[in-house]
Design an enzyme around this catalytic site. Structure first.
Site, PDB file in Angstrom:
ATOM      1  N   GLY A 100       0.270 -41.509  20.286  1.00 55.07           N
ATOM      2  CA  GLY A 100      -0.597 -42.175  21.480  1.00 55.07           C
ATOM      3  C   GLY A 100      -1.428 -41.449  22.006  1.00 55.07           C
ATOM      4  O   GLY A 100      -2.314 -41.916  22.484  1.00 55.07           O
ATOM      5  N   GLU A 103      -4.352 -41.474  19.938  1.00 52.37           N
ATOM      6  CA  GLU A 103      -4.827 -42.981  20.355  1.00 52.37           C
ATOM      7  C   GLU A 103      -5.600 -43.290  21.364  1.00 52.37           C
ATOM      8  O   GLU A 103      -6.845 -43.692  21.399  1.00 52.37           O
ATOM      9  CB  GLU A 103      -3.929 -44.001  19.810  1.00 52.37           C
ATOM     10  N   GLU A 123       3.454 -40.234  13.580  1.00 47.79           N
ATOM     11  CA  GLU A 123       4.305 -41.285  13.735  1.00 47.79           C
ATOM     12  C   GLU A 123       5.337 -41.513  12.570  1.00 47.79           C
ATOM     13  O   GLU A 123       6.492 -41.823  12.578  1.00 47.79           O
ATOM     14  CB  GLU A 123       3.658 -42.624  13.958  1.00 47.79           C
TER      15      GLU A 123
HETATM   16  C1  3H9 Z   1       3.715 -42.291  19.281  1.00 47.02           C
HETATM   17  O1  3H9 Z   1       3.275 -41.917  20.049  1.00 47.02           O
HETATM   18  C2  3H9 Z   1       3.682 -43.891  18.945  1.00 47.02           C
HETATM   19  C3  3H9 Z   1       2.505 -44.522  19.132  1.00 47.02           C
HETATM   20  O2  3H9 Z   1       1.526 -44.275  17.914  1.00 47.02           O
HETATM   21  C4  3H9 Z   1       2.556 -45.795  19.611  1.00 47.02           C
HETATM   22  C5  3H9 Z   1       2.948 -46.195  20.772  1.00 47.02           C
HETATM   23  C6  3H9 Z   1       2.718 -47.857  21.420  1.00 47.02           C
HETATM   24  N1  3H9 Z   1       8.290 -38.212  23.936  1.00 47.02           N
HETATM   25  O3  3H9 Z   1       9.204 -29.959  20.957  1.00 47.02           O
HETATM   26  P1  3H9 Z   1       9.415 -29.310  22.408  1.00 47.02           P
HETATM   27  C7  3H9 Z   1      10.351 -33.600  24.594  1.00 47.02           C
HETATM   28  S1  3H9 Z   1       5.256 -41.756  18.692  1.00 47.02           S
HETATM   29  C8  3H9 Z   1       9.442 -37.918  24.702  1.00 47.02           C
HETATM   30  O4  3H9 Z   1      10.510 -28.377  22.567  1.00 47.02           O
HETATM   31  P2  3H9 Z   1       7.311 -27.468  21.873  1.00 47.02           P
HETATM   32  C9  3H9 Z   1      11.378 -32.700  23.880  1.00 47.02           C
HETATM   33  O5  3H9 Z   1      12.302 -33.614  23.513  1.00 47.02           O
HETATM   34  C10 3H9 Z   1       5.137 -40.075  19.206  1.00 47.02           C
HETATM   35  N2  3H9 Z   1       9.908 -36.493  24.812  1.00 47.02           N
HETATM   36  O6  3H9 Z   1       8.067 -28.539  22.725  1.00 47.02           O
HETATM   37  C11 3H9 Z   1      11.828 -31.694  24.617  1.00 47.02           C
HETATM   38  O7  3H9 Z   1      12.448 -32.047  25.714  1.00 47.02           O
HETATM   39  P3  3H9 Z   1      13.734 -31.141  26.171  1.00 47.02           P
HETATM   40  C12 3H9 Z   1       4.206 -39.179  18.450  1.00 47.02           C
HETATM   41  C13 3H9 Z   1       9.069 -35.545  24.084  1.00 47.02           C
HETATM   42  O8  3H9 Z   1       6.261 -26.988  23.058  1.00 47.02           O
HETATM   43  C14 3H9 Z   1      10.488 -31.245  25.462  1.00 47.02           C
HETATM   44  O9  3H9 Z   1       9.455 -32.212  25.260  1.00 47.02           O
HETATM   45  N3  3H9 Z   1       4.367 -37.892  19.079  1.00 47.02           N
HETATM   46  C15 3H9 Z   1       8.186 -35.949  23.381  1.00 47.02           C
HETATM   47  O10 3H9 Z   1       7.808 -26.532  20.969  1.00 47.02           O
HETATM   48  C16 3H9 Z   1       9.764 -30.080  24.692  1.00 47.02           C
HETATM   49  O11 3H9 Z   1       9.383 -30.369  23.271  1.00 47.02           O
HETATM   50  C17 3H9 Z   1       5.275 -36.733  18.468  1.00 47.02           C
HETATM   51  O12 3H9 Z   1       5.992 -37.281  17.818  1.00 47.02           O
HETATM   52  C18 3H9 Z   1       7.582 -37.426  23.254  1.00 47.02           C
HETATM   53  N4  3H9 Z   1       6.648 -37.619  22.626  1.00 47.02           N
HETATM   54  O13 3H9 Z   1       6.174 -28.582  21.058  1.00 47.02           O
HETATM   55  C19 3H9 Z   1       5.208 -35.523  19.237  1.00 47.02           C
HETATM   56  N5  3H9 Z   1       7.638 -34.812  22.633  1.00 47.02           N
HETATM   57  O14 3H9 Z   1      12.998 -29.971  26.881  1.00 47.02           O
HETATM   58  C20 3H9 Z   1       6.592 -34.936  19.217  1.00 47.02           C
HETATM   59  C21 3H9 Z   1       8.337 -33.821  23.035  1.00 47.02           C
HETATM   60  O15 3H9 Z   1      14.483 -32.165  27.214  1.00 47.02           O
HETATM   61  N6  3H9 Z   1       6.364 -33.833  19.950  1.00 47.02           N
HETATM   62  N7  3H9 Z   1       9.268 -34.304  24.133  1.00 47.02           N
HETATM   63  O16 3H9 Z   1      14.474 -30.884  24.898  1.00 47.02           O
HETATM   64  C22 3H9 Z   1       5.935 -32.593  19.568  1.00 47.02           C
HETATM   65  O17 3H9 Z   1       5.624 -32.596  18.275  1.00 47.02           O
HETATM   66  C23 3H9 Z   1       6.518 -31.230  20.173  1.00 47.02           C
HETATM   67  O18 3H9 Z   1       7.111 -31.524  21.536  1.00 47.02           O
HETATM   68  C24 3H9 Z   1       4.975 -30.819  20.792  1.00 47.02           C
HETATM   69  C25 3H9 Z   1       5.337 -29.332  21.832  1.00 47.02           C
HETATM   70  C26 3H9 Z   1       4.076 -30.105  19.575  1.00 47.02           C
HETATM   71  C27 3H9 Z   1       4.070 -31.532  21.631  1.00 47.02           C
END
Ligand code: 3H9
Length: 681
Positions: A100, A103, A123
């Protein structure tokens, strides 16, 4: 405050401040909508810069909201509002613009990114497709081929690559906010680019989609989302903008409810929780600048390569000069393999190898911060190694064994400074496999344990805390899998039937193909050690094959034949003969694929429950990670414990009882029946 509005001359700056990753929770969506409404009404504002605080731009939708009903304002509406704002928005991207987040950035009229930023639509890795226009806008902006590649793999691209694709308008250095304003001052003086919805659909040929479908199907291996994403992309190139958006949104909402999406979300949060066991909260690990590895065989060389990849200088110790040379050659073979596959440059390869010092002199370890032992799996050999290390290493050096079966407490027994020892169990090949079991003894100091976790994270691996028992988590479960696979053979199935059933379930390889690849002699050696400890491991057919020298591919024969050095398994008459003799006394069963899978996977779940009850694993999700990252269990099934929980425990207990009544597995344990891991969930 999740979104802050400031003004600088004729520009407004919308700053999202929503730690940890600026995910698009409802509050953020509402605030963005409000900001667009407010700023449209401010006449002196010429353009709007969208910035994020903290380590990253918007990392996507808030994944923790996915288990619930979507709540308005929905993201596609928010993006449409930004896209149609009377003042052009400029996304200023640092860190990651994902899902998102990308997006939203594509809804802005321009995108400016820091050189170290990355952009992606991951996604499919969560079992869904982009749900706010990703599949419709990206092909119009960056071309169909690039969009298909990015969206069906979920892989992110660097800012530079994004710029070359037209996804980013400028890559900047220095203060991002200031650079974005400087960019906007020039860009807004020229005619504005056409908004993406008004751009023409990219033209494609049917052959392009046929080839893409073939490619994505081959890669998906049972995952639904990549193929659904491809369908959305194809529609985006044949339907008008609104129809393609509606199709994408419908697909997103359907997949969001799917079993695969639920399993993949479970894995996403499990991965993050595993690296932070609650007992280490607030405890800092030690800094590792120099490390040593004892043993330059397959495992040792893999560990050296993994340490070098993380930039840690390594001393490789072997027992004599010839063994040192062999160890160094093993590491060089790994590095050269990466070089020849284009995974690193010749300069990088040179640097990797230059950072390794081979020696037979333990005295060279006096200054190492960390030593990992990967010598022969024999308790006396390992005890002797650690006794020597205790003499030469600094008292604060962390000393780890890579044993896969032996008891670390026995290996370290009687040595001084017992708080500095622990087990770090890598999986082979160690530079590739992402799992590390981190095994504390009763005396391991918390900061030493934290060092183990920190190191694994630094190596890009998934650390899972494991208690001491035979085989820790992974190999204890492997023993069950292998025994079950043989039980299924003894009651009438063939190795090919079993292997094929497990592949259809989603494993990269069946249990017999895997044993042939790795060598049956390794498990035979472990069974011998187990018998010496008074245990009675179950592998009647495996033992007979070893006795005949059929130890796998390297011998040209194992569970299958490998004629003329081929690596393609051919069903073996010899094995069929052994099986028909051995199976005589057993009741025959007409096995089909799903019942073979049940007979192999569900007893593993039963053992998983025992492992949890004994607190060898902290959480059921940790067991799932061990199977996914150590043994190739399909990620989209969420790991064995998630799989069983999602299927329903009563059904699992029932199947195990039926199998047990025919002597085909152990009866379901009390831990399983009670769903011990669900009590605190
Ligand atoms: C989407 O966007 C769908 C859309 O197309 C449509 C919508 C209508 N949400 O990974 P880390 C938390 S689907 C909630 O250790 P890093 C994570 O759980 C989404 N929480 O950090 C952790 O929490 P905690 C598409 C999230 O620095 C903390 O943040 N996006 C989310 O190693 C730190 O995370 C993805 O799939 C989230 N989206 O890496 C991206 N993301 O401290 C997923 C993270 O409580 N995220 N958290 O354990 C990542 O790839 C990595 O977190 C990122 C940072 C690279 C951003």
């Amino acid at each position: 405050m999740t979104v802050i509005l400031t003004r600088q001359g004729s520009f407004a700056i919308v700053t999202i401040d929503h730690p940890p990753v600026n995910a698009l929770s409802r509050a953020v969506r509402e605030a963005l909508l409000d900001a667009a409404n407010t700023l449209d009404a401010e006449r002196h504002i010429q353009g709007v810069i969208l910035l994020c605080k903290g380590s990253t731009f918007i990392a996507g939708a808030d994944i923790s909201e996915f288990g619930k009903e979507p709540e308005p304002p929905y993201l596609p509406e928010v993006i449409a509002r930004i896209e149609n704002a009377s003042k052009p928005w400029i996304a200023a991207i640092h860190g990651s613009a994902l899902g998102g987040g990308l997006e939203v950035a594509m809804g802005c009229r321009f995108r400016v990114a820091s050189a170290d930023a990355s952009l992606g639509l991951p996604e499919v890795k969560l079992g869904i497709v982009p749900g706010a226009g990703g599949t419709v806008r990206l092909p119009r902006l960056a071309g169909v081929a690039a969009a298909v590649d990015m969206i069906t793999t979920g892989a992110a691209v660097s800012a530079t690559k994004a710029a070359s694709m037209g996804l980013v308008d400028a890559v900047v250095e220095g203060d991002l906010g200031a650079q974005a304003i400087a960019f906007a001052q020039i860009a807004l003086g020229n005619p504005l680019p056409v908004p993406i919805p008004q751009r023409p659909r990219p033209a494609t040929q049917p052959e392009f989609w046929e080839a893409a479908k073939k490619d994505v199907t081959a890669r998906a291996k049972g995952e639904i989302a990549p193929l659904k994403a491809l369908e959305c992309l194809q529609n985006a190139c044949s339907m008008d903008f609104d129809a393609a958006m509606a199709f994408e949104r419908k697909t997103f909402l359907e997949l969001r409810e799917s079993k695969q999406a639920s399993a993949l979300r479970h894995v996403f949060f499990a991965e993050r929780a595993a690296s932070r066991p609650p007992e280490l909260s607030g405890i800092q690990g030690r800094d590792i600048r120099t490390a040593a590895v004892l043993g330059g065989g397959t495992m040792g060389a893999g560990i050296v390569a993994a340490l070098r990849e993380a930039g840690i200088r390594v001393t490789l110790v072997e027992r004599d000069a010839a063994a040192v040379q062999r160890g160094l050659s093993n590491v060089a073979a790994i590095v050269n393999g990466l070089l020849s596959r284009g995974r690193m440059s010749a300069t990088e390869a040179g640097e990797r190898l230059a950072g390794i010092h081979g020696t037979e002199d333990y005295g060279m370890l006096a200054d190492a911060d960390l030593v990992i032992e990967a010598v022969f799996e024999d308790i006396a050999v390992k005890q002797a190694v650690f006794s020597k290390l205790s003499e030469v290493c600094r008292a604060d050096a962390v000393l780890a064994t890579n044993t896969s079966y032996l008891n670390p407490e026995l290996i370290f027994a009687g040595l001084p400074h017992p708080q500095r020892f622990l087990g770090l169990h890598f999986f082979s090949p160690a530079h590739v496999m992402k799992l590390v079991e981190v095994v504390p003894t009763k005396q391991t100091a918390p900061e030493v344990l934290a060092t183990g976790f920190g190191l694994a994270r630094r190596l890009g691996k998934i650390p899972v805390r494991a208690g001491i028992c035979d085989g820790f988590i992974g190999n204890r479960l492997l023993k069950i899998t292998r025994a079950q696979a043989e039980r299924v053979l003894l009651s009438g199935a063939t190795p090919s039937q079993v292997d094929s059933a497990m592949r259809v379930f989603g494993l990269p390889m069946g249990p017999f193909e895997a044993q042939d690849l790795g060598g049956l002699d390794i498990a035979a050696f472990q069974r011998k050690a187990a018998r010496e400890r008074g245990e009675t491991p179950f592998a009647p057919i495996g033992e007979r094959l070893c006795a005949l020298g059929r130890i796998g591919q390297k011998a040209g024969a194992g569970w299958y034949d490998y004629p003329n050095g081929s690596r393609k398994p051919v069903p073996s008459d010899t094995v069929a003969g052994i099986l028909s003799e051995a199976a005589l006394s057993s009741a025959r069963i007409e096995w089909d694929g799903p019942s073979i899978v049940d007979a192999i996977v569900l007893p593993m779940v039963n053992e998983g429950a025992n492992i949890l009850e004994e607190q060898v694993a902290l959480r059921a999700a940790d067991i799932d990670l061990v199977k996914i990252y150590g043994y190739g269990f399909p990620r989209w099934r969420g790991g064995p414990m998630h799989y069983a929980t999602a299927r329903g425990l009563p059904e699992i207990v029932d199947i195990l009882e039926r199998l047990a009544s025919r002597g085909l597995c152990a009866p379901p344990s009390e831990a399983l029946r009670s769903g011990c891991w669900l009590r605190d969930a």
